[in-house]
Design a protein around this motif. Structure first.
Motif, PDB file in Angstrom:
ATOM      1  N   ALA A  13       0.856  -1.187   0.000  1.00  0.00           N
ATOM      2  CA  ALA A  13       0.000   0.000   0.000  1.00  0.00           C
ATOM      3  C   ALA A  13       0.887   1.230   0.000  1.00  0.00           C
ATOM      4  N   TYR A  14       0.351   2.333  -0.527  1.00  0.00           N
ATOM      5  CA  TYR A  14       1.046   3.622  -0.490  1.00  0.00           C
ATOM      6  C   TYR A  14       0.310   4.540   0.486  1.00  0.00           C
ATOM      7  N   TYR A  15       1.077   5.391   1.174  1.00  0.00           N
ATOM      8  CA  TYR A  15       0.463   6.457   1.981  1.00  0.00           C
ATOM      9  C   TYR A  15       1.150   7.772   1.665  1.00  0.00           C
ATOM     10  N   THR A  28       2.084  17.740  -5.189  1.00  0.00           N
ATOM     11  CA  THR A  28       3.179  17.114  -4.454  1.00  0.00           C
ATOM     12  C   THR A  28       2.802  15.725  -3.965  1.00  0.00           C
ATOM     13  N   ILE A  29       1.531  15.456  -3.752  1.00  0.00           N
ATOM     14  CA  ILE A  29       1.131  14.113  -3.322  1.00  0.00           C
ATOM     15  C   ILE A  29       1.303  13.122  -4.477  1.00  0.00           C
ATOM     16  N   GLU A  30       1.114  13.598  -5.709  1.00  0.00           N
ATOM     17  CA  GLU A  30       1.344  12.749  -6.870  1.00  0.00           C
ATOM     18  C   GLU A  30       2.844  12.503  -7.050  1.00  0.00           C
ATOM     19  N   ARG A  53      -3.889  -0.823  -2.235  1.00  0.00           N
ATOM     20  CA  ARG A  53      -4.633   0.405  -1.935  1.00  0.00           C
ATOM     21  C   ARG A  53      -3.670   1.568  -1.775  1.00  0.00           C
ATOM     22  N   GLU A  54      -4.156   2.759  -2.139  1.00  0.00           N
ATOM     23  CA  GLU A  54      -3.400   3.995  -1.944  1.00  0.00           C
ATOM     24  C   GLU A  54      -4.173   4.889  -0.982  1.00  0.00           C
ATOM     25  N   TYR A  55      -3.488   5.391   0.025  1.00  0.00           N
ATOM     26  CA  TYR A  55      -4.095   6.255   1.039  1.00  0.00           C
ATOM     27  C   TYR A  55      -3.550   7.667   0.847  1.00  0.00           C
ATOM     28  N   LYS A  56      -4.447   8.646   0.676  1.00  0.00           N
ATOM     29  CA  LYS A  56      -4.029  10.025   0.430  1.00  0.00           C
ATOM     30  C   LYS A  56      -4.797  10.969   1.351  1.00  0.00           C
ATOM     31  N   ASP A  57      -4.098  11.608   2.267  1.00  0.00           N
ATOM     32  CA  ASP A  57      -4.680  12.645   3.128  1.00  0.00           C
ATOM     33  C   ASP A  57      -4.252  13.997   2.580  1.00  0.00           C
ATOM     34  N   GLU A  58      -5.127  14.627   1.820  1.00  0.00           N
ATOM     35  CA  GLU A  58      -4.811  15.905   1.179  1.00  0.00           C
ATOM     36  C   GLU A  58      -5.351  17.062   2.013  1.00  0.00           C
ATOM     37  N   GLY A  59      -4.462  18.005   2.316  1.00  0.00           N
ATOM     38  CA  GLY A  59      -4.871  19.171   3.094  1.00  0.00           C
ATOM     39  C   GLY A  59      -4.903  18.923   4.593  1.00  0.00           C
ATOM     40  N   ARG A  92       5.722  12.592   6.668  1.00  0.00           N
ATOM     41  CA  ARG A  92       4.442  12.451   5.969  1.00  0.00           C
ATOM     42  C   ARG A  92       3.468  11.642   6.818  1.00  0.00           C
ATOM     43  N   LEU A  93       4.019  10.761   7.640  1.00  0.00           N
ATOM     44  CA  LEU A  93       3.204   9.975   8.555  1.00  0.00           C
ATOM     45  C   LEU A  93       2.692  10.862   9.686  1.00  0.00           C
ATOM     46  N   ALA A  94       3.570  11.668  10.249  1.00  0.00           N
ATOM     47  CA  ALA A  94       3.191  12.615  11.312  1.00  0.00           C
ATOM     48  C   ALA A  94       4.367  13.546  11.561  1.00  0.00           C
ATOM     49  N   ARG A  95       4.055  14.752  11.997  1.00  0.00           N
ATOM     50  CA  ARG A  95       5.105  15.715  12.332  1.00  0.00           C
ATOM     51  C   ARG A  95       5.588  15.530  13.761  1.00  0.00           C
ATOM     52  N   ARG A  96       4.756  14.931  14.593  1.00  0.00           N
ATOM     53  CA  ARG A  96       5.150  14.698  15.975  1.00  0.00           C
ATOM     54  C   ARG A  96       5.757  13.308  16.111  1.00  0.00           C
ATOM     55  N   TYR A  97       6.873  13.223  16.772  1.00  0.00           N
ATOM     56  CA  TYR A  97       7.547  11.939  16.945  1.00  0.00           C
ATOM     57  C   TYR A  97       6.661  10.956  17.715  1.00  0.00           C
ATOM     58  N   SER A  98       5.930  11.452  18.725  1.00  0.00           N
ATOM     59  CA  SER A  98       5.063  10.560  19.509  1.00  0.00           C
ATOM     60  C   SER A  98       3.983   9.939  18.632  1.00  0.00           C
TER      61      SER A  98
END
Length: 577
Positions: A13-15, A28-30, A53-59, A92-98
């Protein structure tokens, strides 16, 4: 390059995620997707993987963990839809390390591989430490970007440059062009819009000199066919005009930093799971902290300032003398709604001789005809019946025990429980997974083609996912039945209902406080009310109850199992035009 699995191609899968509209426009997501495809080709070979499956959280900001497609990815990881997920970069997964750690731990527990384009996932304690440092830098970078934007805006405001994305009514926004070193550089500024400026002057004259109310101004604008910039019905709103008439921009003085963004204490939409912006409310700062910015004056000179002052005085006078501000005893005010979705507000014809809860659709539609035709509800009758039934509910152990049993039965339905045992469901899931494994072995041995494999395994995957959802529902229903924090039927006798006797002698203000705390919403028409709320029973969860009036009015009370925190919020309309 890693070799494909012995039983077939790798299911991956892609995220991807972008946080701003500008990034969306720049695709940029493309770009992330293209890089992930190259990564998959290098890792598994062009024919060694299948993108399930491809997962895209835009915005969506990386500072928010609750994102629609990220949540779906975490859910699908538990169902076994894919074996590995490819992500361009940990931030891209999260900006917070936690947050990164939370998601990565979940994927590790589900035995799913995680691969990043820019760096490898940690495999030992030392790599995990380095990965953590990288995550902290991502968090620091986000804070640095936010601080850079804040300081940039502050510098512009101190240099007396306007900071806005939408010009107030009466003005046109000229956006910045070029760089400061360019000879033809133009900074962002406002210029007067002659057509709208004429309307602004008329509005101030109508209120300041003609002493018109806001609603009369709206009616006159409608008669003259003067429409606002943004409104689907082409009708001016009272809040829009009130804000506009208090705006000092028209006398040459705008401000920056008048308010700060805060998380709403009492959001209008309570049950929204996904919010792109958390701080959707505003809190006013002391006026001494506002930074003044000069603007072109539509109300020019001392005469314009005098007119502006007269308008402020008239607005205050209109508010103090408005008949709608007369306070009558409406016990259910702020909780009563119409079936059309609008709120019902108190209205007392003949100086309060008759009190009704009337649908506010007529106010919102003004000066156009109302679209809701529902009649008013007699407030004295509604107040009396709702209060008496609420007292009856809180003082009756028989009602409480009956509704505990009913509530627990409904929770099984809400959880989607079917009555099939969890063990039986898990046994069937194991059998289906074994069947799916046999198809993969057949594909690995060359007995079937990839197209046949996909065709045979697709319905199995759907069935497995459905059975896993059923198993989760059964477990949730079981937890409800055995939750020690929920009042059980046998514990009803321990309740102290003597305090309910004191409810009969309360003042209106005391009843009102209890009603606001207990009742969440009342939706109804003449003859029928549906009431939703919470009745606290000692320190345990609320219960649910239905009852009907012996008269022609029906009331339904739903008491939900959730905690509530009700505090007043401070809101301010921003950029009303």
């Amino acid at each position: 390059m890693e070799s494909a699995s012995k039983i077939g191609p790798k299911l991956i899968a892609y995220y991807g995620r972008v946080s701003t509209a500008l990034q969306e426009d720049e695709n940029t997501i493309e770009n992330q997707r293209m890089e992930l495809k190259k990564m998959a080709d290098d890792r598994y070979g062009a024919d060694g993987y299948v993108v399930v499956r491809e997962y895209k959280d835009e915005g969506w900001s990386g500072d928010i963990l609750a994102r629609p497609h990220l949540d779906q990815l975490r859910q699908d990881a538990k169902t076994g839809m894919w074996d590995a997920v490819l992500i361009y970069d940990p931030d891209r997964l999260a900006r917070r390390y936690s947050y990164q750690e939370i998601v990565l731990d979940e994927l590790k527990e589900a035995e799913k591989e995680v691969h990043f384009k820019t760096r490898s996932a940690p495999k030992d304690p030392m790599e995990k430490i380095l990965f953590g440092v990288h995550g902290l830098f991502a968090e620091y970078e986000r804070a640095k970007i936010a601080e850079r934007f804040r300081l940039g805006k502050l510098r512009k405001a101190r240099d007396k440059h306007i900071i806005t994305s939408i010009a107030p009514y009466g003005y046109t926004l000229v956006k910045r062009r070029g760089k400061p070193s360019d000879p033809d550089f133009v900074e962002t500024h406002l210029i007067i819009n002659p057509v709208e400026a004429r309307v602004v002057r008329m509005l101030f004259e109508w209120v300041g000199d003609g002493k018109l109310t806001i609603r009369k101004v709206i009616k006159r604008l409608q008669e003259m066919n003067i429409k606002p910039r943004k409104n689907s019905n082409g009708v001016w709103g009272t809040t829009t005009l009130s804000t506009m008439l208090k705006r000092e921009t028209y006398i040459g003085q705008a401000y920056f930093g008048a308010s700060i963004a805060i998380v709403p204490q009492k959001p209008w939409k309570k049950d929204v799971r996904y919010r792109k912006v958390k701080k959707t409310s505003r809190k006013m700062k002391p006026k001494g902290e506002w930074l003044p910015i000069p603007t072109p004056s539509i109300l020019e000179g001392e005469e314009g300032k005098a007119l502006f002052a007269r308008v402020q005085t008239q607005l205050k006078e209109n508010y103090e003398t408005s008949q709608r501000n007369k306070k009558n005893a409406y016990l259910l005010a702020e909780r009563m709604r119409c079936v059309c979705g609008c709120s019902r507000t108190g209205e007392g014809p003949q100086h309060g001789k008759y009190l009704y809860y009337r649908c506010s659709n007529r106010v919102k539609s003004f000066p156009l005809p109302a679209t809701c035709k529902e009649k008013g509800i007699n407030s004295r009758i509604a107040d009396k019946h709702v209060w008496s039934k609420l007292v009856e509910l809180m003082g009756s152990k028989e009602h409480i025990e009956l509704q505990i049993q009913r509530w627990m039965k409904q929770q099984k339905v809400k959880c989607g429980a079917t009555g099939v045992g969890v063990d039986a469901l898990k046994h069937e899931i194991v059998a289906l997974k074994k069947q799916e494994q046999r198809y993969h072995v057949a594909y690995g041995g060359g007995a079937i083609e990839l197209a046949q494999l996909t065709e045979l395994t697709a319905p199995l995957k759907e069935k497995i996912a459905e059975l896993e959802r059923q198993a989760a529902n059964e477990q949730a229903a079981s937890r409800v039945q055995h939750d020690s924090s929920i009042l059980q039927p046998g514990e009803v006798e321990c309740l102290n209902t003597e305090v309910v006797e004191a409810l009969h002698g309360l003042s209106f203000e005391q009843k009102r406080d209890i009603m606001l705390d207990v009742v969440d919403e009342i939706v109804g028409v003449p003859g029928r009310l549906q009431v939703s709320g919470y009745v606290p029973v000692s320190v345990v969860s609320p219960i649910q109850r239905d009852f009907l009036f012996p008269s022609s009015t029906n009331i339904y009370v739903e008491l939900k199992t959730s905690d509530r925190d009700r505090r007043p919020t401070q809101r301010r309309e921003i950029d009303a035009f």
